[in-house]
Design an enzyme around this catalytic site. Structure first.
Site, PDB file in Angstrom:
ATOM      1  N   SER A 285       0.829  -1.205   0.000  1.00 54.48           N
ATOM      2  CA  SER A 285       0.000   0.000   0.000  1.00 54.48           C
ATOM      3  C   SER A 285       0.862   1.253   0.000  1.00 54.48           C
ATOM      4  CB  SER A 285      -0.954  -0.009   1.198  1.00 54.48           C
ATOM      5  OG  SER A 285      -0.334  -0.546   2.323  1.00 54.48           O
TER       6      SER A 285
ATOM      7  N   HIS B 113      -2.967  -3.315  -6.133  1.00 56.86           N
ATOM      8  CA  HIS B 113      -3.352  -2.848  -4.798  1.00 56.86           C
ATOM      9  C   HIS B 113      -4.838  -3.117  -4.578  1.00 56.86           C
ATOM     10  CE1 HIS B 113      -3.722   0.722  -1.782  1.00 56.86           C
ATOM     11  NE2 HIS B 113      -3.507  -0.420  -1.171  1.00 56.86           N
TER      12      HIS B 113
ATOM     13  N   GLU C 221      -6.194  -1.003  -7.701  1.00 58.94           N
ATOM     14  CA  GLU C 221      -5.321   0.044  -8.223  1.00 58.94           C
ATOM     15  C   GLU C 221      -4.111  -0.666  -8.822  1.00 58.94           C
ATOM     16  OE1 GLU C 221      -4.262   2.587  -4.878  1.00 58.94           O
ATOM     17  OE2 GLU C 221      -4.575   4.391  -6.059  1.00 58.94           O
TER      18      GLU C 221
ATOM     19  N   ASN D 176      -4.941   6.304  -1.488  1.00 60.92           N
ATOM     20  CA  ASN D 176      -4.454   6.694  -0.161  1.00 60.92           C
ATOM     21  C   ASN D 176      -3.957   8.139  -0.121  1.00 60.92           C
ATOM     22  OD1 ASN D 176      -5.080   4.362   1.182  1.00 60.92           O
ATOM     23  ND2 ASN D 176      -3.132   3.361   0.761  1.00 60.92           N
TER      24      ASN D 176
HETATM   25  P1  NAI Z   1      -0.991  -9.681   7.612  1.00 60.38           P
HETATM   26  O1  NAI Z   1      -0.009  -9.343   8.667  1.00 60.38           O
HETATM   27  O2  NAI Z   1      -2.417  -9.973   7.969  1.00 60.38           O
HETATM   28  O3  NAI Z   1      -0.450 -10.969   6.783  1.00 60.38           O
HETATM   29  C1  NAI Z   1       0.859 -11.079   6.333  1.00 60.38           C
HETATM   30  C2  NAI Z   1       1.170 -12.578   6.162  1.00 60.38           C
HETATM   31  O4  NAI Z   1       2.422 -12.704   5.452  1.00 60.38           O
HETATM   32  C3  NAI Z   1       1.346 -13.331   7.485  1.00 60.38           C
HETATM   33  O5  NAI Z   1       0.533 -14.500   7.472  1.00 60.38           O
HETATM   34  C4  NAI Z   1       2.840 -13.719   7.499  1.00 60.38           C
HETATM   35  O6  NAI Z   1       3.085 -14.985   8.107  1.00 60.38           O
HETATM   36  C5  NAI Z   1       3.154 -13.781   6.019  1.00 60.38           C
HETATM   37  N1  NAI Z   1       4.555 -13.589   5.668  1.00 60.38           N
HETATM   38  C6  NAI Z   1       5.422 -12.676   6.162  1.00 60.38           C
HETATM   39  N2  NAI Z   1       6.622 -12.794   5.560  1.00 60.38           N
HETATM   40  C7  NAI Z   1       6.513 -13.795   4.638  1.00 60.38           C
HETATM   41  C8  NAI Z   1       7.390 -14.387   3.683  1.00 60.38           C
HETATM   42  N3  NAI Z   1       8.647 -13.965   3.553  1.00 60.38           N
HETATM   43  N4  NAI Z   1       6.926 -15.399   2.918  1.00 60.38           N
HETATM   44  C9  NAI Z   1       5.642 -15.853   3.043  1.00 60.38           C
HETATM   45  N5  NAI Z   1       4.765 -15.321   3.930  1.00 60.38           N
HETATM   46  C10 NAI Z   1       5.200 -14.308   4.715  1.00 60.38           C
HETATM   47  O7  NAI Z   1      -0.916  -8.487   6.561  1.00 60.38           O
HETATM   48  P2  NAI Z   1      -2.062  -7.875   5.615  1.00 60.38           P
HETATM   49  O8  NAI Z   1      -2.879  -6.888   6.346  1.00 60.38           O
HETATM   50  O9  NAI Z   1      -2.732  -8.995   4.903  1.00 60.38           O
HETATM   51  O10 NAI Z   1      -1.163  -7.028   4.577  1.00 60.38           O
HETATM   52  C11 NAI Z   1      -0.351  -7.642   3.631  1.00 60.38           C
HETATM   53  C12 NAI Z   1       0.116  -6.614   2.616  1.00 60.38           C
HETATM   54  O11 NAI Z   1      -1.016  -5.980   1.998  1.00 60.38           O
HETATM   55  C13 NAI Z   1       0.982  -5.488   3.166  1.00 60.38           C
HETATM   56  O12 NAI Z   1       1.935  -5.145   2.197  1.00 60.38           O
HETATM   57  C14 NAI Z   1      -0.027  -4.349   3.338  1.00 60.38           C
HETATM   58  O13 NAI Z   1       0.572  -3.079   3.291  1.00 60.38           O
HETATM   59  C15 NAI Z   1      -0.906  -4.574   2.124  1.00 60.38           C
HETATM   60  N6  NAI Z   1      -2.254  -4.009   2.211  1.00 60.38           N
HETATM   61  C16 NAI Z   1      -2.975  -4.151   3.367  1.00 60.38           C
HETATM   62  C17 NAI Z   1      -4.280  -3.651   3.432  1.00 60.38           C
HETATM   63  C18 NAI Z   1      -5.083  -3.821   4.681  1.00 60.38           C
HETATM   64  O14 NAI Z   1      -6.117  -3.141   4.800  1.00 60.38           O
HETATM   65  N7  NAI Z   1      -4.693  -4.704   5.603  1.00 60.38           N
HETATM   66  C19 NAI Z   1      -4.899  -2.948   2.293  1.00 60.38           C
HETATM   67  C20 NAI Z   1      -4.063  -2.939   1.093  1.00 60.38           C
HETATM   68  C21 NAI Z   1      -2.790  -3.418   1.097  1.00 60.38           C
END
Ligand code: NAI
Length: 283
Positions: A119, A140, A152, A190
């Site tokens: 993001s 995105h 996006e 954003n």
């Molecule tokens: P989250 O913390 O819920 O999930 C991340 C997952 O990635 C975890 O299960 C973790 O174990 C796994 N992980 C970490 N390093 C890893 C690796 N090297 N290989 C494989 N798995 C790995 O995070 P979330 O909220 O799902 O966000 C993920 C991405 O999406 C981030 O880049 C965030 O900025 C982006 N994003 C989040 C939004 C939101 O509202 N939560 C909206 C749009 C984008």
């Protein structure tokens, strides 16, 4: 795309939603995470989401079952070798994301497209980590992925026209609306949305009105479906602060200065819904 196999890295809130969306549109999906527990949680959240859709009559029980049947999981990155597109939704950290992109270079075939759901991180910098920078792009998605219509699409400076067109078509094929943005801090959504939330926080900080009244004024006066402070609580005030800092540092422009009250809320652990307290109380 002749090969329709999709890879999703990260089984968190976003990765699970992205996997569900591709699978619901008929694509075979492999969801990979470092942790087996994360994969189990991700799968359970997809099951719960599909069950809600069945209960509300949005999809048939057979369709939900077929969707689940198209999602395989693995803790092994090698399992992504045959994928046409790999979307990563792992932690928002440029070093970790770049490392994943570098290892995918070695694992996946030369045609594989790498998409990041970041993001706030520069796609141009992420593409620079790859030996195939023209095949790196931003997709995105918005939370919750199965519900939110926009994707996006962020073009890194290096992204080729062909890859941008392919990913745009794929976004349409999963029933989402693609809109392309050049790579810049905060992209479009954003950059417009988060400073508005920050300004609403400044209105509270300066004592202009209560959080309840600021939200009500934006709902009634600007026809917003949700007030900016409720939305900040929903997104997470730590994430709102992260995005303001990305805009402030990136553009080096004081108009993006994070509100002092936003910083204090985060320092206090009042992060919004996820911590039970933000500008409003939850739970
Ligand atoms: P989250 O913390 O819920 O999930 C991340 C997952 O990635 C975890 O299960 C973790 O174990 C796994 N992980 C970490 N390093 C890893 C690796 N090297 N290989 C494989 N798995 C790995 O995070 P979330 O909220 O799902 O966000 C993920 C991405 O999406 C981030 O880049 C965030 O900025 C982006 N994003 C989040 C939004 C939101 O509202 N939560 C909206 C749009 C984008």
């Amino acid at each position: 795309m002749a090969n329709e196999a999709i890879g999703v890295i990260g089984a968190g809130a976003m990765g699970a939603g992205i996997a569900q969306t591709f699978a619901a549109a008929g694509f075979p999906v492999l969801m990979q995470d470092l942790k087996a527990e994360a994969l189990a949680r991700g799968r359970a959240s997809i099951e719960a989401s599909l069950a809600r859709l069945v209960k509300r009559g949005k999809i048939a029980a057979e369709a939900a079952e077929a969707t689940l049947g198209r999602i395989a999981t693995s803790t092994d990155q090698q399992a992504l070798a045959d994928r046409a597109l790999v979307v990563e939704a792992i932690v928002e950290n440029i070093e970790i994301k770049s490392e994943v992109i570098r290892s995918l270079d070695a694992i996946c075939g030369p045609e594989t497209i790498f998409a990041s759901n970041t993001s706030s991180i520069s796609l141009t910098r992420l593409a620079a980590a790859s030996e195939r920078p023209e095949r790196v792009i931003g997709m995105h998605f918005f939370n919750p992925v199965p519900v939110m219509n926009l994707v996006e699409i962020i073009r890194a400076l290096q992204t080729s026209d062909a890859v941008c067109e392919e990913v745009t078509a794929l976004t349409q094929a999963i029933g989402k609306t693609p809109r392309v943005s050049k790579d810049s801090y905060g992209f479009v959504v954003n950059r417009v949305l988060v400073p508005m939330i920050n300004e609403a926080i400044n209105c509270v900080y300066e004592g202009l009105a209560s959080p309840e009244d600021v939200d009500e004024m934006m709902k009634l006066g600007a026809n917003h479906p949700m007030g900016p402070l409720s939305l900040g609580d929903l997104i997470g005030l730590d994430i709102v602060l992260d995005i303001m800092e990305t805009l402030y540092d990136g553009f080096d422009d004081p108009k993006y200065r994070p509100s002092p009250l936003l910083k204090q809320m985060v320092d206090a652990g009042y992060l919004g819904r996820k911590s039970g307290r933000g500008f409003f109380r939850y739970g």
